[in-house]
Structure formats: structure tokens, C-alpha cells
Design a protein around this motif. Structure first.
Motif, PDB file in Angstrom:
ATOM      1  N   PHE A  83       0.825  -1.206   0.000  1.00  0.00           N
ATOM      2  CA  PHE A  83       0.000   0.000   0.000  1.00  0.00           C
ATOM      3  C   PHE A  83       0.863   1.262   0.000  1.00  0.00           C
ATOM      4  O   PHE A  83       0.670   2.160  -0.819  1.00  0.00           O
ATOM      5  CB  PHE A  83      -0.930  -0.020   1.225  1.00  0.00           C
ATOM      6  CG  PHE A  83      -1.748   1.215   1.373  1.00  0.00           C
ATOM      7  CD1 PHE A  83      -2.856   1.435   0.588  1.00  0.00           C
ATOM      8  CD2 PHE A  83      -1.399   2.183   2.302  1.00  0.00           C
ATOM      9  CE1 PHE A  83      -3.616   2.583   0.713  1.00  0.00           C
ATOM     10  CE2 PHE A  83      -2.143   3.336   2.443  1.00  0.00           C
ATOM     11  CZ  PHE A  83      -3.249   3.528   1.646  1.00  0.00           C
ATOM     12  N   VAL A  84       1.835   1.316   0.907  1.00  0.00           N
ATOM     13  CA  VAL A  84       2.676   2.508   1.039  1.00  0.00           C
ATOM     14  C   VAL A  84       3.484   2.749  -0.236  1.00  0.00           C
ATOM     15  O   VAL A  84       3.557   3.879  -0.737  1.00  0.00           O
ATOM     16  CB  VAL A  84       3.596   2.386   2.280  1.00  0.00           C
ATOM     17  CG1 VAL A  84       4.664   3.461   2.285  1.00  0.00           C
ATOM     18  CG2 VAL A  84       2.774   2.453   3.552  1.00  0.00           C
ATOM     19  N   THR A  85       4.081   1.701  -0.787  1.00  0.00           N
ATOM     20  CA  THR A  85       4.919   1.892  -1.974  1.00  0.00           C
ATOM     21  C   THR A  85       4.099   2.246  -3.214  1.00  0.00           C
ATOM     22  O   THR A  85       4.526   3.093  -4.012  1.00  0.00           O
ATOM     23  CB  THR A  85       5.782   0.653  -2.268  1.00  0.00           C
ATOM     24  OG1 THR A  85       4.939  -0.497  -2.395  1.00  0.00           O
ATOM     25  CG2 THR A  85       6.797   0.417  -1.193  1.00  0.00           C
ATOM     26  N   MET A  86       2.949   1.652  -3.367  1.00  0.00           N
ATOM     27  CA  MET A  86       2.136   1.941  -4.555  1.00  0.00           C
ATOM     28  C   MET A  86       1.560   3.355  -4.508  1.00  0.00           C
ATOM     29  O   MET A  86       1.526   4.044  -5.523  1.00  0.00           O
ATOM     30  CB  MET A  86       1.014   0.913  -4.716  1.00  0.00           C
ATOM     31  CG  MET A  86       1.490  -0.468  -5.105  1.00  0.00           C
ATOM     32  SD  MET A  86       2.201  -0.504  -6.766  1.00  0.00           S
ATOM     33  CE  MET A  86       3.915  -0.713  -6.396  1.00  0.00           C
ATOM     34  N   MET A  87       1.104   3.797  -3.351  1.00  0.00           N
ATOM     35  CA  MET A  87       0.610   5.173  -3.242  1.00  0.00           C
ATOM     36  C   MET A  87       1.760   6.163  -3.438  1.00  0.00           C
ATOM     37  O   MET A  87       1.608   7.180  -4.106  1.00  0.00           O
ATOM     38  CB  MET A  87      -0.061   5.414  -1.889  1.00  0.00           C
ATOM     39  CG  MET A  87      -1.350   4.647  -1.665  1.00  0.00           C
ATOM     40  SD  MET A  87      -2.639   4.998  -2.872  1.00  0.00           S
ATOM     41  CE  MET A  87      -2.589   3.539  -3.878  1.00  0.00           C
ATOM     42  N   GLY A  88       2.911   5.847  -2.878  1.00  0.00           N
ATOM     43  CA  GLY A  88       4.085   6.704  -3.062  1.00  0.00           C
ATOM     44  C   GLY A  88       4.523   6.768  -4.510  1.00  0.00           C
ATOM     45  O   GLY A  88       4.945   7.823  -5.002  1.00  0.00           O
ATOM     46  N   ALA A  89       4.423   5.642  -5.214  1.00  0.00           N
ATOM     47  CA  ALA A  89       4.796   5.628  -6.629  1.00  0.00           C
ATOM     48  C   ALA A  89       3.879   6.517  -7.455  1.00  0.00           C
ATOM     49  O   ALA A  89       4.341   7.252  -8.343  1.00  0.00           O
ATOM     50  CB  ALA A  89       4.760   4.193  -7.166  1.00  0.00           C
ATOM     51  N   ALA A  90       2.597   6.474  -7.162  1.00  0.00           N
ATOM     52  CA  ALA A  90       1.653   7.319  -7.905  1.00  0.00           C
ATOM     53  C   ALA A  90       1.946   8.805  -7.667  1.00  0.00           C
ATOM     54  O   ALA A  90       1.975   9.599  -8.606  1.00  0.00           O
ATOM     55  CB  ALA A  90       0.219   6.986  -7.495  1.00  0.00           C
ATOM     56  N   VAL A  91       2.195   9.170  -6.419  1.00  0.00           N
ATOM     57  CA  VAL A  91       2.512  10.570  -6.112  1.00  0.00           C
ATOM     58  C   VAL A  91       3.847  10.950  -6.751  1.00  0.00           C
ATOM     59  O   VAL A  91       4.014  12.077  -7.226  1.00  0.00           O
ATOM     60  CB  VAL A  91       2.517  10.813  -4.589  1.00  0.00           C
ATOM     61  CG1 VAL A  91       3.012  12.215  -4.256  1.00  0.00           C
ATOM     62  CG2 VAL A  91       1.125  10.600  -4.020  1.00  0.00           C
ATOM     63  N   GLY A  92       4.786  10.012  -6.793  1.00  0.00           N
ATOM     64  CA  GLY A  92       6.067  10.268  -7.451  1.00  0.00           C
ATOM     65  C   GLY A  92       5.900  10.581  -8.929  1.00  0.00           C
ATOM     66  O   GLY A  92       6.614  11.419  -9.481  1.00  0.00           O
ATOM     67  N   VAL A  93       4.947   9.926  -9.579  1.00  0.00           N
ATOM     68  CA  VAL A  93       4.668  10.228 -10.983  1.00  0.00           C
ATOM     69  C   VAL A  93       4.092  11.639 -11.114  1.00  0.00           C
ATOM     70  O   VAL A  93       4.502  12.402 -11.978  1.00  0.00           O
ATOM     71  CB  VAL A  93       3.703   9.183 -11.595  1.00  0.00           C
ATOM     72  CG1 VAL A  93       3.148   9.652 -12.921  1.00  0.00           C
ATOM     73  CG2 VAL A  93       4.411   7.851 -11.761  1.00  0.00           C
ATOM     74  N   ARG A  94       3.176  11.998 -10.238  1.00  0.00           N
ATOM     75  CA  ARG A  94       2.584  13.341 -10.324  1.00  0.00           C
ATOM     76  C   ARG A  94       3.616  14.432 -10.066  1.00  0.00           C
ATOM     77  O   ARG A  94       3.642  15.449 -10.740  1.00  0.00           O
ATOM     78  CB  ARG A  94       1.438  13.510  -9.335  1.00  0.00           C
ATOM     79  CG  ARG A  94       0.802  14.878  -9.552  1.00  0.00           C
ATOM     80  CD  ARG A  94      -0.274  15.208  -8.595  1.00  0.00           C
ATOM     81  NE  ARG A  94      -0.868  16.471  -8.994  1.00  0.00           N
ATOM     82  CZ  ARG A  94      -0.362  17.656  -8.672  1.00  0.00           C
ATOM     83  NH1 ARG A  94       0.735  17.763  -7.981  1.00  0.00           N
ATOM     84  NH2 ARG A  94      -0.965  18.759  -9.074  1.00  0.00           N
TER      85      ARG A  94
END
Length: 190
Positions: A83-94
Motif C-alpha cells: 500500500f505505502v509503496t504503490m501510493m508513493g509511486a503514484a505521487v512520485g509520478v505526479r
């Protein structure tokens, strides 16, 4: 130099340069919504990280102090890491926190640089769409199987990547729109 400019800005300065948080334009509303989504994802990731630390600490405490390892703590920790890594990855893309090859883009003319930027964001959008689609298929295929020690469906292992894929599509689309409008996407954490 950029870090100094970011540090010297106040919250009001950043909010004033955010396009459209108060305007009625659908594109500006979309940008505002993406920024809010990114901030919510960051907050949820921080909460998930705190829960992950608590679960691992409880697991260590149980193993070494109580001499009885809680069986659910490891399974919960694995879910929280996803959960933490996937949400962080999405924000990293933005927030354009992903790895990029800036030296190639710096050698190009402004129109070519813009086209390259559009291609990169389109490829990231495609990746996010494929990730969401295939993680959705995986979640459906294993929904009847239970995670041992938690009693939850195995599908929950794929939900964070599915959500991240959808968010990556939205955030990449925001970057494409911003590039066409000659705007920059303001970082969500400012």
C-alpha cells in the motif's frame, strides 16, 4: 537554485500559482482534483507507514519478549508495504519524482523537448493503465483465496497496485494537459 526558490515560497504563493483551484474551467478543476488526490495519497501513505512500523514492532516484541510471534503481523506488514509503496509511486509520478534522463532533453530544441515530454508522459500513462488492468484481472482471479493468518481475500494484495495504476493514469494525463497548456504541475507537497 530551484530548491532555494521552493524554500523561499510561502504557502500562499504556491496556492496563488496553482492553476484553477477557484476557477470554473474543467481543466483547472481536474488539476486541482489531482493535487488533492496526491496529497490524500501522501497522507494515507504516512498513516500506512506508521501502521507498518507498529505491526513490525509488535511482531518483534512478540517474538523476543513474549516468545510468541503474532502470526498475523507479518501478513499485515506485507500488505502495508504494498500500500505505502504503490501510493508513493503514484505521487512520485505526479510530482515528477521518477527517474529521468535530463541530459538528453537538455540537448533538444524547445519544440523537440516538449514532444519528448509528451511521449514520456504518454508511455507512463500506458504503463499505469496496463498495471491497473492486469492487477484488476489478478485480483478477480484470486478473490476466493484467503490470505493465511488474516482471513482477507488475496485480491487485497493487488488492490494497491490497481489504485496506483489508476492514479498514474490520472496524473500522467494531468502532465500531458499541462504540457499542452505550457504550464507546470505544482508539486502536491508544497
Amino acid at each position: 537554485m530551484t530548491a532555494q526558490l521552493i524554500e523561499s515560497k510561502t504557502v500562499n504563493d504556491v496556492q496563488a500559482e496553482r492553476p484553477g483551484c477557484g476557477s470554473a474551467s474543467p481543466l483547472d478543476l481536474f488539476t486541482c482534483t489531482c493535487a488533492r488526490l496526491a496529497r490524500v495519497c501522501m497522507m494515507l501513505s504516512v498513516i500506512g507507514l506508521v501502521c507498518l512500523i507498529a505491526a513490525v514492532a509488535f511482531q518483534v516484541f512478540g517474538r523476543h519478549v513474549l516468545n510468541s510471534t503474532p502470526t498475523w503481523a507479518e501478513s499485515l506488514s506485507l500488505l502495508l508495504v504494498l500500500f505505502v509503496t504503490m501510493m508513493g509511486a503514484a505521487v512520485g509520478v505526479r510530482d515528477a519524482g521518477h527517474i529521468g534522463f535530463e541530459s538528453l532533453a537538455d540537448l533538444l530544441s524547445p519544440p523537440a523537448k516538449r514532444r519528448l515530454c509528451l511521449v514520456v508522459h504518454a508511455l507512463v500513462l500506458l504503463f499505469g493503465a496496463m498495471m491497473a488492468w492486469y492487477c484488476g484481472e489478478l485480483a478477480v482471479s484470486v478473490h476466493a483465496v484467503k490470505i493465511p493468518n488474516l482471513g482477507l481475500s488475496e485480491a487485497w494484495k493487488y488492490v494497491p497496485a490497481l489504485l496506483s495504476g489508476v492514479l498514474i493514469v490520472l496524473f500522467s494525463l494531468e502532465h500531458i494537459i499541462a504540457t499542452y497548456r505550457n504550464q507546470k504541475v505544482v508539486l502536491a507537497w508544497l
